[in-house]
Design a protein around this motif. Structure first.
Motif, PDB file in Angstrom:
ATOM      1  N   PHE A 219      36.372  33.600 -13.046  1.00  0.00           N
ATOM      2  CA  PHE A 219      37.831  33.551 -13.249  1.00  0.00           C
ATOM      3  C   PHE A 219      38.466  34.786 -12.590  1.00  0.00           C
TER       4      PHE A 219
ATOM      5  N   MET B 295      45.472  33.674 -13.899  1.00  0.00           N
ATOM      6  CA  MET B 295      45.746  35.087 -14.020  1.00  0.00           C
ATOM      7  C   MET B 295      46.438  35.323 -15.355  1.00  0.00           C
ATOM      8  N   GLY B 296      46.299  36.477 -15.901  1.00  0.00           N
ATOM      9  CA  GLY B 296      47.146  36.781 -17.041  1.00  0.00           C
ATOM     10  C   GLY B 296      46.539  37.653 -18.095  1.00  0.00           C
TER      11      GLY B 296
ATOM     12  N   GLN C  76      46.053  44.812 -15.261  1.00  0.00           N
ATOM     13  CA  GLN C  76      44.623  45.033 -15.084  1.00  0.00           C
ATOM     14  C   GLN C  76      44.230  46.508 -15.174  1.00  0.00           C
TER      15      GLN C  76
ATOM     16  N   ASN D  85      40.313  39.216 -19.097  1.00  0.00           N
ATOM     17  CA  ASN D  85      41.702  38.813 -19.334  1.00  0.00           C
ATOM     18  C   ASN D  85      41.759  37.454 -20.025  1.00  0.00           C
TER      19      ASN D  85
ATOM     20  N   TYR E 197      51.345  41.594 -11.166  1.00  0.00           N
ATOM     21  CA  TYR E 197      50.342  41.302 -12.194  1.00  0.00           C
ATOM     22  C   TYR E 197      49.301  42.412 -12.258  1.00  0.00           C
TER      23      TYR E 197
ATOM     24  N   ASN F 178      35.200  25.725  -9.513  1.00  0.00           N
ATOM     25  CA  ASN F 178      35.293  25.660 -10.963  1.00  0.00           C
ATOM     26  C   ASN F 178      34.056  26.339 -11.572  1.00  0.00           C
ATOM     27  N   VAL F 179      34.252  27.236 -12.510  1.00  0.00           N
ATOM     28  CA  VAL F 179      33.108  27.908 -13.136  1.00  0.00           C
ATOM     29  C   VAL F 179      32.204  26.920 -13.872  1.00  0.00           C
TER      30      VAL F 179
ATOM     31  N   ASP G  10      36.896  31.570  -8.533  1.00  0.00           N
ATOM     32  CA  ASP G  10      38.176  31.158  -9.119  1.00  0.00           C
ATOM     33  C   ASP G  10      38.618  29.841  -8.502  1.00  0.00           C
ATOM     34  N   LEU G  11      39.418  29.127  -9.287  1.00  0.00           N
ATOM     35  CA  LEU G  11      39.991  27.842  -8.837  1.00  0.00           C
ATOM     36  C   LEU G  11      41.184  28.038  -7.914  1.00  0.00           C
TER      37      LEU G  11
END
Ligand SMILES: C[S@@+](CC[C@H](N)C(=O)[O-])C[C@H]1O[C@@H](n2cnc3c(N)ncnc32)[C@H](O)[C@@H]1O
Length: 388
Positions: A107, A1-2, A78, A228, A73, A161-162, A130-131
């Motif tokens: 992700f 995230m981020g 977002q 992101n 977050y 995992n992508v 997403d992981l």
């Protein structure tokens, strides 16, 4: 995230009609700067603790209620409506001939964008990958339940995992009730009822290894996206190309687009701290020194909820800050026929008075560019087109 400071802004005077009209819902970005305050360049005390952000009593009560880091977050970072608006515009511009209905959000974290996508049209479907199982579960309990109607039958959340999407397992697929018991397979193949609250991650992960629904079985996508700055999580060129190949292969044979974002500019390659105040908390983006040999940067996101609660390092990343030409080359290598860069200059991070972003920035839009002079800060959408 981020993200370095992406903030959702509701449209004002939004025009109705076709999707391309929606681009006045401006997504903000990493380089948004907060309104002027005297202490924007926030210092840490000798003890290493962050100073109090001066939130009021309402903030204290809110802090005591212990909002989740995912919730904070989403509030801070977002802007799914803006991203969707631009994705629609790009799709109609570069593919056209149909309205985009099927999205894959790689992700995806808490898959807020996917949930917003479902809300935007009842025919729409979404896949999130997403992981982070905790983020995916948080989505189920806090975002997907707000979609309503048949929302959960139109989304597939995949834990994996992508780089190896075929191995990703469905966290929940076509579930009628998000909070009722969930039938999971035990090791002997028998079914047992387990409530969401009773599960721990290892249980969930183990059981879902047996989940039969795989990504290959899902309909091809009109749009695949990675927002992101998530592609910066991939640090090796061969991984980036592999990921882009998976994105390319997931797209509809009738044509589709891959959309990602990237930040850059002089300020992205140095130590930096940016803060944004919200009514109940303060969001802090902290950027460590920049390694120019490997183009590596370490990012931490902190949330200050007054003295009562500071969530330091709520999210931390070790990113490779790819350059635009590197991304373009890798997309071409993965098979995309054309690549387009849409960019916007962001307010200078050094200019404490430059808070216009929050008041007059609405008419600053992303522009398609073939070249662009370096700035203190910029934000870009990169669009890879897979033609028919
Ligand atoms: C920067 S966050 C972005 C989250 C979300 N896309 C957003 O817009 O806020 C990056 C996300 O990528 C996930 N992630 C990192 N590497 C991954 C990988 N190889 N495969 C799948 N997910 C990954 C992390 O768990 C995290 O949720």
């Amino acid at each position: 995230m981020g993200k370095r400071g992406k903030k959702h802004r509701e449209p004002q005077g939004r025009r109705g009609g076709d999707a391309s009209d929606d681009d006045d819902i401006l997504p903000s970005s990493a380089y948004d700067v907060p309104p002027p305050t005297n202490d924007r360049e926030h210092q840490e005390s000798e003890s290493g603790e962050e100073q109090e952000e001066g939130n009021d009593d309402g903030g204290r009560a809110w802090a005591a209620a212990a909002p989740s880091k995912f919730h904070l977050y989403q509030l801070s970072v977002q802007s799914p409506k803006g991203d969707i608006s631009y994705m629609q515009k790009f799709f109609l511009m570069y593919v056209g001939g149909r309205f985009p209905l099927h999205l894959q959000e790689d992700f995806c974290g808490t898959a807020l964008l996917s949930c917003e996508w479902l809300c935007s049209d009842p025919r729409r479907t979404a896949i999130g990958v997403d992981l982070d199982l905790e983020a995916l579960n948080w989505c189920l309990e806090n975002n997907l339940n707000k979609v309503g109607g048949d929302g959960c039958s139109r989304i597939s959340l995949l834990h994996g995992n992508v780089l190896r999407p075929q191995e990703a397992c469905v966290v929940k697929h076509q579930v009628e009730d998000l909070v009722k018991d969930l039938a999971l397979c035990d090791k002997n193949g028998a079914s047992e009822a387990v409530t969401t609250n009773e599960r721990d991650d290892s249980e969930v992960q183990g059981c879902f290894t047996n989940a039969s629904m795989k990504i290959d079985a899902l309909p091809n996508r009109d749009i695949v996206c990675a927002f992101n700055y998530s592609c910066c999580c991939l640090q090796k060129r061969k991984d980036l190309v592999l990921y882009f190949k998976h994105a390319f292969n997931a797209l509809s044979k009738k044509g589709g687009i891959f959309v990602m974002d990237l930040y850059g500019g002089a300020s992205s390659e140095c130590k930096l701290r940016l803060r944004r105040r919200f009514s109940n908390f303060t969001y802090v983006w902290e950027q460590a020194e920049f390694d120019i040999i490997n183009r590596r940067t370490k990012i931490s996101l902190h949330f200050h909820l007054g003295k009562q609660r500071i969530i330091r390092h709520a999210f931390s990343y070790d990113w490779r800050l790819w350059s635009l030409p590197e991304i373009k080359d890798c997309l071409e290598e993965a098979g995309f026929q054309s690549i387009h860069v849409w960019i916007r200059k962001m307010p200078d991070t050094t200019d404490i008075q430059n808070s216009g972003e929050f008041t007059v920035g609405r008419d600053v839009k992303y522009e398609k560019v073939a070249s662009f002079q370096q700035q203190d800060a910029w934000n870009a959408y990169i669009v890879g087109v897979a033609n028919v």
